[in-house]
Design an enzyme around this catalytic site. Structure first.
Site, PDB file in Angstrom:
ATOM      1  N   GLY A 211      44.667 137.502 -80.415  1.00 49.81           N
ATOM      2  CA  GLY A 211      45.508 137.997 -81.682  1.00 49.81           C
ATOM      3  C   GLY A 211      44.749 138.994 -82.434  1.00 49.81           C
ATOM      4  N   ILE A 212      45.470 139.305 -83.546  1.00 51.71           N
ATOM      5  CA  ILE A 212      44.814 140.405 -84.567  1.00 51.71           C
ATOM      6  C   ILE A 212      43.566 139.712 -85.356  1.00 51.71           C
ATOM      7  CG2 ILE A 212      46.640 140.113 -86.443  1.00 51.71           C
ATOM      8  CD1 ILE A 212      46.573 143.325 -86.469  1.00 51.71           C
ATOM      9  N   GLY A 213      42.775 140.566 -85.856  1.00 45.24           N
ATOM     10  CA  GLY A 213      41.750 140.150 -86.686  1.00 45.24           C
ATOM     11  C   GLY A 213      40.237 140.207 -85.860  1.00 45.24           C
ATOM     12  N   GLU A 234      50.264 140.590 -76.391  1.00 44.59           N
ATOM     13  CA  GLU A 234      50.970 141.598 -77.526  1.00 44.59           C
ATOM     14  C   GLU A 234      49.906 142.784 -77.455  1.00 44.59           C
ATOM     15  OE1 GLU A 234      52.185 139.761 -81.101  1.00 44.59           O
ATOM     16  OE2 GLU A 234      51.120 141.582 -82.279  1.00 44.59           O
ATOM     17  N   GLY A 332      52.919 138.407 -83.728  1.00 39.02           N
ATOM     18  CA  GLY A 332      53.303 137.486 -82.582  1.00 39.02           C
ATOM     19  C   GLY A 332      52.682 136.146 -82.446  1.00 39.02           C
TER      20      GLY A 332
HETATM   21  N1  COA Z   1      41.373 132.371 -99.433  1.00 35.94           N
HETATM   22  C1  COA Z   1      41.259 133.371 -99.997  1.00 35.94           C
HETATM   23  N2  COA Z   1      41.272 134.728 -99.306  1.00 35.94           N
HETATM   24  C2  COA Z   1      41.252 134.674 -97.937  1.00 35.94           C
HETATM   25  C3  COA Z   1      41.246 133.484 -97.471  1.00 35.94           C
HETATM   26  C4  COA Z   1      41.636 132.203 -98.008  1.00 35.94           C
HETATM   27  N3  COA Z   1      41.527 131.277 -97.556  1.00 35.94           N
HETATM   28  N4  COA Z   1      41.546 133.779 -96.073  1.00 35.94           N
HETATM   29  C5  COA Z   1      41.065 135.173 -95.996  1.00 35.94           C
HETATM   30  N5  COA Z   1      41.260 135.640 -97.034  1.00 35.94           N
HETATM   31  C6  COA Z   1      41.066 137.106 -97.493  1.00 35.94           C
HETATM   32  C7  COA Z   1      39.690 137.470 -96.935  1.00 35.94           C
HETATM   33  O1  COA Z   1      38.561 137.489 -97.718  1.00 35.94           O
HETATM   34  C8  COA Z   1      40.002 139.097 -96.801  1.00 35.94           C
HETATM   35  O2  COA Z   1      39.904 139.741 -98.020  1.00 35.94           O
HETATM   36  P1  COA Z   1      39.321 141.179 -98.145  1.00 35.94           P
HETATM   37  O3  COA Z   1      40.362 142.076 -97.403  1.00 35.94           O
HETATM   38  O4  COA Z   1      39.632 141.400 -99.639  1.00 35.94           O
HETATM   39  O5  COA Z   1      37.901 141.111 -97.902  1.00 35.94           O
HETATM   40  C9  COA Z   1      41.304 139.200 -96.160  1.00 35.94           C
HETATM   41  O6  COA Z   1      41.951 137.687 -96.830  1.00 35.94           O
HETATM   42  C10 COA Z   1      41.695 139.194 -94.731  1.00 35.94           C
HETATM   43  O7  COA Z   1      40.772 137.917 -94.084  1.00 35.94           O
HETATM   44  P2  COA Z   1      40.042 138.276 -92.923  1.00 35.94           P
HETATM   45  O8  COA Z   1      39.398 136.826 -92.546  1.00 35.94           O
HETATM   46  O9  COA Z   1      38.944 139.322 -92.908  1.00 35.94           O
HETATM   47  O10 COA Z   1      41.073 138.733 -91.916  1.00 35.94           O
HETATM   48  P3  COA Z   1      41.086 139.112 -90.135  1.00 35.94           P
HETATM   49  O11 COA Z   1      40.805 140.722 -90.297  1.00 35.94           O
HETATM   50  O12 COA Z   1      40.169 138.303 -89.679  1.00 35.94           O
HETATM   51  O13 COA Z   1      42.321 138.544 -89.921  1.00 35.94           O
HETATM   52  C11 COA Z   1      44.416 137.158 -90.374  1.00 35.94           C
HETATM   53  C12 COA Z   1      42.839 137.286 -90.191  1.00 35.94           C
HETATM   54  C13 COA Z   1      44.873 135.889 -90.289  1.00 35.94           C
HETATM   55  C14 COA Z   1      44.693 138.101 -91.630  1.00 35.94           C
HETATM   56  C15 COA Z   1      44.908 137.852 -89.041  1.00 35.94           C
HETATM   57  O14 COA Z   1      44.536 137.242 -87.642  1.00 35.94           O
HETATM   58  C16 COA Z   1      46.630 138.032 -89.079  1.00 35.94           C
HETATM   59  O15 COA Z   1      47.035 138.920 -89.768  1.00 35.94           O
HETATM   60  N6  COA Z   1      47.372 137.017 -88.557  1.00 35.94           N
HETATM   61  C17 COA Z   1      48.670 136.665 -88.565  1.00 35.94           C
HETATM   62  C18 COA Z   1      49.193 137.494 -87.532  1.00 35.94           C
HETATM   63  C19 COA Z   1      48.795 137.028 -86.102  1.00 35.94           C
HETATM   64  O16 COA Z   1      48.257 136.111 -85.882  1.00 35.94           O
HETATM   65  N7  COA Z   1      49.210 137.989 -84.946  1.00 35.94           N
HETATM   66  C20 COA Z   1      48.894 137.517 -83.723  1.00 35.94           C
HETATM   67  C21 COA Z   1      49.447 138.361 -82.672  1.00 35.94           C
HETATM   68  S1  COA Z   1      48.574 140.064 -82.814  1.00 35.94           S
END
Ligand code: COA
Length: 431
Positions: A211-213, A234, A332
């Site tokens: 996934g993404i992230g 995806e 996804g």
């Molecule tokens: N409470 C408060 N803030 C939080 C938090 C929490 N529990 N968890 C994350 N955050 C904040 C982080 O500090 C970060 O903030 P910033 O941008 O100001 O630094 C932001 O949210 C993003 O978090 P991060 O852990 O850096 O994100 P990531 O790039 O590792 O992505 C998801 C994690 C969950 C956002 C990402 O996996 C996603 O969009 N998932 C949903 C879609 C998906 O799973 N698709 C799969 C098929 S592609």
């Protein structure tokens, strides 16, 4: 050989966009940057234009405050570039599983007037490839009344269901420029530990979705000793290329599209784009095929690896908002959680670092924040992995799954979580 392609200047093609049109923009690193720049500079002559896309990796200038009189953006995935506009009420978000986005265009729920896409130069039969982003971009090009394509020789020619014929495109605008590139995040200690725990859940011969992230891609670094892995995902990023070169990913044990990697879009660097170019081992296809849970489930040993924001003690997963503040979308995630669980010997894994905000917040919480969206519901969650271990929730009672989750929370938050567990389950004993 067809020679009457409707080549056009940028200005002439974009002049066909009218006030009131809904304009879809090619996805992520497939965004046609020259077309979008030209479109934005023309917006001040128009009114009530609507833009729509999933991840925006370009400048997203149509989301700027000064664009309000001319255009309103509708995000199907909230990326960093659109968040502010949505918080401030200048743009919208439409929730929908990624596998169903093409259907929104096909069934008229979200009709499109214009599709701005980016393609390779035509081959000798008149076909262009959508390259790095087939996803919803093919459906948008099939449904929009007006299709304007940036023809870019930097776009890799990808195989699969990724082709359009030039007769299906209204205007072809030649503009060669490097694609958007995404630098790879560095590996943290926590990422390494999470990868190692995931590796224990992944058998040789498994087919993976990533996934993404930052974390899903980091898991790949822990898989160098595996054999015969496959990909049905995806998206992919640069990490996949290294494992292919090391012979770890060879797609030989796949039970669907054996010997080929199945992907809907990619985000990475030139290393990844060069690897994709004219490579018949990669089958690119629209997201309503790749993310369809019943298609995913045809891969035995299918393993999905996705990330999230917060998990409550019962296993409800929020992956898309911080309280009511939308920071992402389901994408996804649920398509793959479902598909992998339906697959023979399949598993779904959710990975995250146990804390956020430099260790100030626990991501495992008694209750999801007020207003948080439940992205993956607790009835479908299998394995959850943090840097402290694996919590396998299937078959466990609410009381038992809370115990498993507390064990993988950061130690400094376990006391608070234990107190909540005791209150909630009237229990005095916690292993
Ligand atoms: N409470 C408060 N803030 C939080 C938090 C929490 N529990 N968890 C994350 N955050 C904040 C982080 O500090 C970060 O903030 P910033 O941008 O100001 O630094 C932001 O949210 C993003 O978090 P991060 O852990 O850096 O994100 P990531 O790039 O590792 O992505 C998801 C994690 C969950 C956002 C990402 O996996 C996603 O969009 N998932 C949903 C879609 C998906 O799973 N698709 C799969 C098929 S592609």
């Amino acid at each position: 050989m067809k020679t009457d392609y409707r080549h056009s200047t940028l200005e002439d093609a974009l002049s066909k966009i009218k006030s009131g049109d809904r304009v879809s923009i090619g996805h992520a690193c497939g965004e046609p940057q020259a077309l979008v720049k030209g479109f934005v500079s023309r917006l001040a002559q128009l009114r009530d234009v609507k833009t729509v896309h999933m991840i925006g990796q370009g400048e997203s200038a149509y989301c700027c405050p000064e664009m309000v009189p001319y255009v309103r953006h509708n995000s199907l995935f909230v990326g960093p570039k659109e968040r502010k506009a949505i918080y401030e009420g200048r743009a919208d978000y439409t929730p929908r599983y990624f596998s169903e986005i093409p259907k929104l265009f096909h069934d008229g729920s979200l009709p499109l007037d214009v599709a701005l896409i980016q393609v390779t130069p035509p081959d000798r039969h008149g076909y262009v490839s959508l390259g790095v982003s087939v996803d919803y971009t093919l459906a948008a090009a099939q449904q929009a009344k007006l299709v304007i394509a940036q023809v870019n020789s930097f776009m890799p020619r990808t195989h699969g269901n990724s082709f359009l014929h030039v007769s299906d495109i209204d205007y072809l605008v030649e503009c060669n420029e490097p694609l958007i590139q995404l630098p790879k995040d560095g590996l943290t200690n926590e990422g390494k530990m999470i990868g190692d725990f995931c590796s224990e859940l992944i058998p040789n011969g498994a087919t993976l979705q990533l996934g993404i992230g930052s974390l899903p891609d980091a898991v790949l670094l822990s898989l160098a000793e595996k054999k015969d892995l496959g990909i049905h995902s995806e998206m992919i990023s640069d990490g996949v290329v290294d494992l292919v070169r090391q012979g770890v990913i060879n797609n030989k044990k796949k039970t669907l599209h054996k010997d080929r990697m199945v992907v809907s879009f990619v985000m990475g660097s030139d290393k990844l784009y060069d690897f994709l170019d004219d490579n018949p081992a990669i089958y690119m296809a629209p997201v309503d095929y790749v993310n369809n849970p019943s298609v995913i489930a045809q891969n035995d040993n299918m393993i999905s690896i996705n990330s999230c924001v917060q998990v409550d003690l019962t296993g409800q997963v929020c992956s898309e908002s911080i309280g009511p503040m939308q920071i992402s979308s389901v994408g996804g995630q649920v398509d793959f959680v479902r598909g992998s669980r339906m697959a023979s010997m399949g598993k779904s894994i959710l990975v995250f670092q146990s804390t956020a905000k430099n260790g100030e917040l626990s991501k495992i919480v008694p209750f999801l924040d007020q207003g948080a969206a439940v992205t993956t519901n607790r009835n479908e969650v299998d394995h959850i992995v943090t840097e402290y271990g694996v919590a396998s929730l299937q078959g466990k009672t609410l009381r038992e799954r809370a115990v498993s989750l507390i064990e993988i929370a950061h130690p400094k938050f376990r006391g608070m979580l234990r107190e909540e567990w005791e209150r909630r389950f009237h229990a005095k004993y916690l292993t």
